[in-house]
Design an enzyme around this catalytic site. Structure first.
Site, PDB file in Angstrom:
ATOM      1  N   ARG A   1     -24.886  -2.980   7.334  1.00 39.20           N
ATOM      2  CA  ARG A   1     -24.509  -3.725   7.587  1.00 39.20           C
ATOM      3  C   ARG A   1     -24.933  -4.498   8.238  1.00 39.20           C
ATOM      4  NH1 ARG A   1     -19.973  -3.750   3.217  1.00 39.20           N
ATOM      5  NH2 ARG A   1     -18.924  -4.795   4.917  1.00 39.20           N
TER       6      ARG A   1
ATOM      7  N   LYS B   1       1.210  -1.122  -0.028  1.00 38.18           N
ATOM      8  CA  LYS B   1       0.012  -0.082  -0.041  1.00 38.18           C
ATOM      9  C   LYS B   1       0.785   1.428   0.208  1.00 38.18           C
ATOM     10  CE  LYS B   1      -4.490   1.885   1.608  1.00 38.18           C
ATOM     11  NZ  LYS B   1      -5.083   1.610   3.054  1.00 38.18           N
TER      12      LYS B   1
ATOM     13  N   GLU C   1     -19.048  -5.929  10.291  1.00 44.23           N
ATOM     14  CA  GLU C   1     -19.961  -5.145  10.437  1.00 44.23           C
ATOM     15  C   GLU C   1     -20.702  -5.604  11.939  1.00 44.23           C
ATOM     16  OE1 GLU C   1     -18.058  -2.533   8.237  1.00 44.23           O
ATOM     17  OE2 GLU C   1     -18.793  -3.963   7.443  1.00 44.23           O
TER      18      GLU C   1
END
Length: 629
Positions: free
Chosen positions: A400, A284, A372
């Site tokens: 969610r 990243k 979640e």
């Protein structure tokens, strides 16, 4: 970093032109694309590190596959800036995330190259499988998913279905050991150790092509051969491969920053029948040292100097703190005083500032990854056996976990404190991230207490109240960004559940608000008294559920005109609750409801969006004056 002329990139307006290039030019193109992203985001902030990490993959995918006929389904649009630039939006990229500019995340509503919407994580495999089934072999479908998103339950549901549904889907697993913060959990540890010998993959691939050419590789034989080779490989490597255990061919891991090698491998995999997964190792922020070295900050760093890597910060002295930081500091204070308090966050410890408590109480703060629903049910399990979880989820992502809130928390009245960060309009991240629906969605659920603080003191007091014995499931919603009080620390004191407060007395109009937008409402009321000689009574309702019935009786009996103001959808929120209550109790005032409209709100600054949806100070003032007339 001096902005250089993009000799190659400037000649590419679409992937068709990219596919005409010689392969030896691709590394230079990747360098130019990376520099373009860095330059643009240094002045127009966005999600930097994720897009830098997939530059080579983006170029390779569009080089090998015939997009847009072939579908690339991105999982989480944080990584898709290079994709946007290569697909006809290079000249418009400077408008990214700006009002009426190109959108913050890919969506088919903007470009035919954007195969699916991808604001939330873990949906790419399911969507791509649906497209692959619909394609019936007419075109190729690729799902690009990160290791962080792979921890989401929907990703596993998709994989399970991929293994049993006839398809030729290619899944590209972009493994950089990160989501926004560092990846956590068993999938992360599994991927670290997962490897397959490159020679083995090459031999197996060639063998399968030869058997197919001889007509010897029927579907039944193919499944048997895969099972046999999986068993042999597991025995030799002493390692099970979860993907091949699900009959998904696995290739990798491969260097995700070697664009020519990626092109070679993708060409081999392109026409291979059956589901397969290509595992890439990437970094990243690759190619920009500051982003590589401190990834969480450079996920979305704001403006920065591209030459030095210095993030340009505004002077924050004597400014109110962010609501998330008040949450983080207050959680630590409460947890130190109450040993039963624990914290839970789905992959957002820095974003929600739970990292503050994690540093001092690491054994009591849990990052569960992008999950979640699990975060809520995990919290419920701890609450069932005596702990007191503060579960912090961004409002849009809590959607969610709706069933988990109902089934696993509310029915049993478990003492879970659900803190919904980024409630209301969030600005440049747009419709997938606005916390628009939480009040309307949660209000009908029995046993929930739902509150929203007007300022930092109220947030601290509500958090203190929520952890007191007997409060049951307690929802606290608050917005992204700064509050209003520089001196934000205050003593803890209980707020009686279901009580609001009168902020200003008046005789002409009653204004009922909930949350921080009440600060604007109060200011407008004062201005109207001075400029328009309209005396507005202003009430901070604090609680959406239960409502303060004493205030509502007072307002219903005293005022013929009521205005409700909320930073959430008008349908089903505070205004609807007040309307219902007044009708049930025989009051018939004229009620004007200000809130978000019945449509998805675009991206832009919060102030721009409030003006568009009629929640800015001028709109509130017009509503007051209109009521007077």
């Amino acid at each position: 970093m001096e902005k250089k002329k993009l000799k190659i990139l400037s000649t590419i307006d679409n992937p068709t032109q990219l596919r005409l290039m010689k392969p030896e030019l691709l590394p230079a193109l990747c360098n130019e694309l990376r520099q373009d992203i860095i330059q643009e985001l240094s002045v127009n902030p966005g999600h930097l590190a994720s897009s830098l990490g997939v530059v080579e993959l983006t170029v390779a995918l569009h080089y090998v596959f015939n997009t847009p006929e072939d579908r690339i389904v991105w999982d989480v649009g944080h990584q898709a800036y290079g994709h946007k630039i290569l697909t006809g939006r290079r000249d418009q990229f400077s408008t990214n995330r700006k009002l009426h500019g190109i959108r913050p995340f890919p969506t088919p509503e903007e470009s035919e190259y954007d195969s699916f919407i991808c604001g939330h994580a873990s949906n790419s495999i399911s969507a791509a499988l649906g497209m692959a089934v619909a394609a019936k072999g007419k075109h190729k479908v690729v799902a690009v998913i990160g290791d962080g998103a792979m921890s989401g339950g929907l990703a596993f549901e998709g994989l399970n279905n991929v293994s049993s549904t006839p398809n030729d889907l290619l899944i590209v697993l972009n493994d950089n050991d990160m989501s926004i913060d560092r990846s956590v959990g068993g999938m992360k540890e599994y991927l670290i150790g997962l490897s397959t010998n490159e020679t083995y993959n090459a031999v197996r691939f060639k063998a399968s092509r030869w058997l197919a050419s001889q007509g010897l590789l029927t579907e039944d034989r193919k499944k048997g051969i895969i099972r046999l080779t999986n068993a042999l490989k597991s025995a030799i490597a002493n390692q099970q491969n979860i993907f091949e255990g699900m009959n998904i061919r696995y290739f990798g891991p491969v260097d995700g920053h070697d664009v020519k090698e990626l092109v070679r491998i993708l060409k081999q995999l392109k026409d291979m029948k059956g589901p397969k997964l290509l595992h890439l190792h990437t970094k990243k922020g690759h190619g920009y040292a500051p982003a590589e070295n401190y990834k969480p900050v450079w996920h979305a760093p704001g403006k920065f100097d591209p030459d030095t890597g210095e993030i340009i910060k505004s002077d924050k002295s004597n400014q109110p703190p962010k609501f998330q930081d008040v949450f983080g500091e207050t959680l630590l204070e409460l947890a130190k005083a109450n040993p039963n308090i624990v914290g839970v966050t789905p992959a957002m410890p820095t974003g929600c500032s739970m990292n503050i408590a994690m540093k001092e109480l690491p054994d009591r703060m849990f990052d569960v990854g992008i999950a979640e629903g699990h975060a809520v049910t995990f919290s419920a399990g701890m609450a069932k056996d005596g702990l007191l979880p503060f579960c912090n989820i961004y409002s849009a992502f809590a959607q969610r976990a709706y069933d988990n809130i109902i089934h696993d928390v509310a029915i049993l009245r478990l003492p879970v404190v659900l803190c919904l960060d980024r409630a209301g309009l969030v600005g440049e991240d747009g419709p997938t991230h606005h916390g628009a629906f939480d009040m309307a969605a949660l209000r009908p659920i029995p046993n929930l207490t739902i509150a929203s603080p007007m300022d930092e003191h109220e947030l601290r007091r509500l958090m203190y109240t929520a952890q007191l014995e007997g409060k049951g499931p307690f929802v606290i919603r608050y917005p992204r960004g700064n509050g209003v009080q520089v001196d934000w620390r205050c003593p803890f004191e209980e707020i009686k559940v279901g009580t609001g407060r009168k902020l200003r007395d008046g005789t002409d109009v009653a204004i009922l608000s909930i949350g921080p937008i009440g600060n604007d409402t109060l200011k407008v009321a004062v201005d109207c008294a001075m400029d328009q000689h309209i005396q507005c009574a202003v009430y901070d309702m604090r609680f959406l559920k239960p409502l303060d019935e004493a205030i509502l009786h007072e307002v219903g009996s005293k005022f013929k005109r009521i205005i409700t103001v909320e930073d959430g959808v008008r349908t089903g929120g505070l205004g609807s609750a007040v309307l219902e209550w007044m009708a049930d109790h025989g009051y018939q005032p004229q009620i004007v409801r200000l809130g978000l409209p019945d449509q998805f709100v675009e991206h832009g600054t919060v102030s721009e969006l409030r003006h568009i949806v009629g929640l800015d100070n001028e709109s509130i003032k017009k509503a007051i004056i209109g009521e007077k007339k």
